[in-house]
Design a protein around this motif. Sequence first.
Motif, mmCIF file in Angstrom:
data_model
loop_
_atom_site.group_PDB
_atom_site.id
_atom_site.type_symbol
_atom_site.label_atom_id
_atom_site.label_comp_id
_atom_site.label_asym_id
_atom_site.label_seq_id
_atom_site.Cartn_x
_atom_site.Cartn_y
_atom_site.Cartn_z
ATOM 1 N N MET A 87 41.457 38.497 38.653
ATOM 2 C CA MET A 87 41.821 38.220 40.047
ATOM 3 C C MET A 87 41.182 39.274 40.947
ATOM 4 N N THR A 88 40.706 38.840 42.126
ATOM 5 C CA THR A 88 40.086 39.752 43.078
ATOM 6 C C THR A 88 41.073 40.811 43.539
ATOM 7 N N ASP A 89 40.622 42.038 43.623
ATOM 8 C CA ASP A 89 41.455 43.153 44.028
ATOM 9 C C ASP A 89 41.557 43.185 45.557
ATOM 10 N N VAL A 90 42.760 42.982 46.098
ATOM 11 C CA VAL A 90 42.949 42.973 47.548
ATOM 12 C C VAL A 90 43.840 44.131 48.003
ATOM 13 N N ARG A 91 44.043 45.104 47.158
ATOM 14 C CA ARG A 91 44.872 46.249 47.529
ATOM 15 C C ARG A 91 44.270 46.969 48.729
ATOM 16 N N GLY A 92 45.144 47.278 49.710
ATOM 17 C CA GLY A 92 44.707 48.024 50.879
ATOM 18 C C GLY A 92 43.997 47.199 51.930
ATOM 19 N N ILE A 93 43.871 45.895 51.723
ATOM 20 C CA ILE A 93 43.162 45.053 52.678
ATOM 21 C C ILE A 93 44.137 44.455 53.680
ATOM 22 N N ASP A 94 43.722 44.383 54.921
ATOM 23 C CA ASP A 94 44.536 43.848 56.005
ATOM 24 C C ASP A 94 45.065 42.456 55.642
ATOM 25 N N PRO A 95 46.369 42.211 55.813
ATOM 26 C CA PRO A 95 46.961 40.924 55.418
ATOM 27 C C PRO A 95 46.306 39.717 56.075
ATOM 28 N N GLU A 96 45.894 39.833 57.338
ATOM 29 C CA GLU A 96 45.225 38.714 58.000
ATOM 30 C C GLU A 96 43.922 38.355 57.292
ATOM 31 N N LEU A 97 43.208 39.367 56.845
ATOM 32 C CA LEU A 97 41.937 39.123 56.164
ATOM 33 C C LEU A 97 42.171 38.532 54.777
ATOM 34 N N VAL A 98 43.195 39.013 54.100
ATOM 35 C CA VAL A 98 43.532 38.460 52.785
ATOM 36 C C VAL A 98 43.842 36.975 52.912
ATOM 37 N N ALA A 99 44.619 36.628 53.916
ATOM 38 C CA ALA A 99 45.000 35.226 54.108
ATOM 39 C C ALA A 99 43.782 34.361 54.407
ATOM 40 N N SER A 113 29.068 51.345 45.847
ATOM 41 C CA SER A 113 28.413 50.280 45.074
ATOM 42 C C SER A 113 28.844 50.304 43.613
ATOM 43 N N LEU A 114 29.287 51.452 43.142
ATOM 44 C CA LEU A 114 29.778 51.558 41.772
ATOM 45 C C LEU A 114 31.280 51.277 41.683
ATOM 46 N N GLU A 115 31.981 51.534 42.790
ATOM 47 C CA GLU A 115 33.447 51.426 42.789
ATOM 48 C C GLU A 115 33.937 49.997 42.967
ATOM 49 N N PHE A 116 33.305 49.236 43.854
ATOM 50 C CA PHE A 116 33.840 47.922 44.209
ATOM 51 C C PHE A 116 33.239 46.831 43.329
ATOM 52 N N THR A 117 33.798 46.747 42.146
ATOM 53 C CA THR A 117 33.320 45.773 41.161
ATOM 54 C C THR A 117 34.104 44.468 41.210
ATOM 55 N N ASP A 118 35.207 44.445 41.986
ATOM 56 C CA ASP A 118 36.029 43.235 42.061
ATOM 57 C C ASP A 118 36.569 43.037 43.471
ATOM 58 N N SER A 119 35.778 43.399 44.454
ATOM 59 C CA SER A 119 36.198 43.294 45.848
ATOM 60 C C SER A 119 36.020 41.871 46.363
ATOM 61 N N PRO A 120 36.783 41.481 47.393
ATOM 62 C CA PRO A 120 36.652 40.125 47.935
ATOM 63 C C PRO A 120 35.254 39.869 48.495
ATOM 64 N N VAL A 121 34.803 38.634 48.407
ATOM 65 C CA VAL A 121 33.577 38.142 49.043
ATOM 66 C C VAL A 121 32.318 38.631 48.357
ATOM 67 N N TRP A 122 32.241 39.950 48.083
ATOM 68 C CA TRP A 122 31.018 40.527 47.547
ATOM 69 C C TRP A 122 31.359 41.656 46.593
ATOM 70 N N ASP A 123 30.561 41.802 45.525
ATOM 71 C CA ASP A 123 30.836 42.879 44.575
ATOM 72 C C ASP A 123 29.537 43.572 44.158
#
Length: 310
Positions: free
Chosen positions: A1-13, A199-209
Amino acid sequence: MTDVRGIDPELVAAVAGDERPDLADDLDRARVLMSSVGLPVAGAEALYGSRVDVTEHSIDLGDRAIEVRVYTPIGRDAPAPGLLMLHGGAFVGGDRGGEHARSLRYAAEAGCVVVSPEYRLAPEHPYPAAFDDALAALDWMSTGREHIDPGRLAIGGVSAGGALAAGSALRVRDEGTVRLRALLLLFPALDDRVESRSSLEFTDSPVWDAANTREMWSLYLRGASVDSYAAPARATALSGLPPTYVLTAECDPLRDEGVEFARRLIAADVSADLRVWSGAFHVFDQLAPESALAKASVGDQVQFIRRYLH
């Protein structure tokens, strides 16, 4: 599952349930996901559609033609500043419709003519095809087409379009062909080496990894010799570039290369505005244009354009 921790709720939705492109696994599917079809544009159409004339044109280059969409503020008699806007899509996808909502707002609120070209895509057309198309569109604008003031030109780009924009700015600086008033880099892809912390850290970020970032550069370069026009982070000197706006997002693999590019611009005595939006991901203001963060971000971009083009 995509990691959405710390992301603004409006953007997650806004992206809940959305499929992330996978360039390595299924390029055709990734292209569908990165196309402008289905992007939320109704709000921008309602607000700005009556204030902007949108037309389609073809730039004849002899061996090929470049299709461009032109956004002209309605009611302007004198020539207006011109902004070349290069869409994103990892060099392999996307289209000029991807920045339709943003271009409408730029034209209406910043009072500039926005030109959005359909450049050639990799891997069928690897570097420098898209770069050459961007330069050709800028050259077309510099001749005063479509009520554009050739003395007040800027260039902008989103993601991969940011690489094309920065590379084009470096080329016209080096050749002295066009004097740009401003450079707008939104979530820019600038470094093919893909070695930054983000670029090494965000391996499961929304939209782009991070994996997509590496594959994107591989498809674009196709073994070509990498110079600073292809990957602007490799430029040894940034002095002489126009005032530059750099937009990045906290949860974006491309974050740190944008931040580093802005730092180097400042060190080279180039005026630079850097924005790092916390709780946000790659191209959030395109995918969630009605969110509070997106409205604030695009409004900030408009102010930058107005400051340097008027």
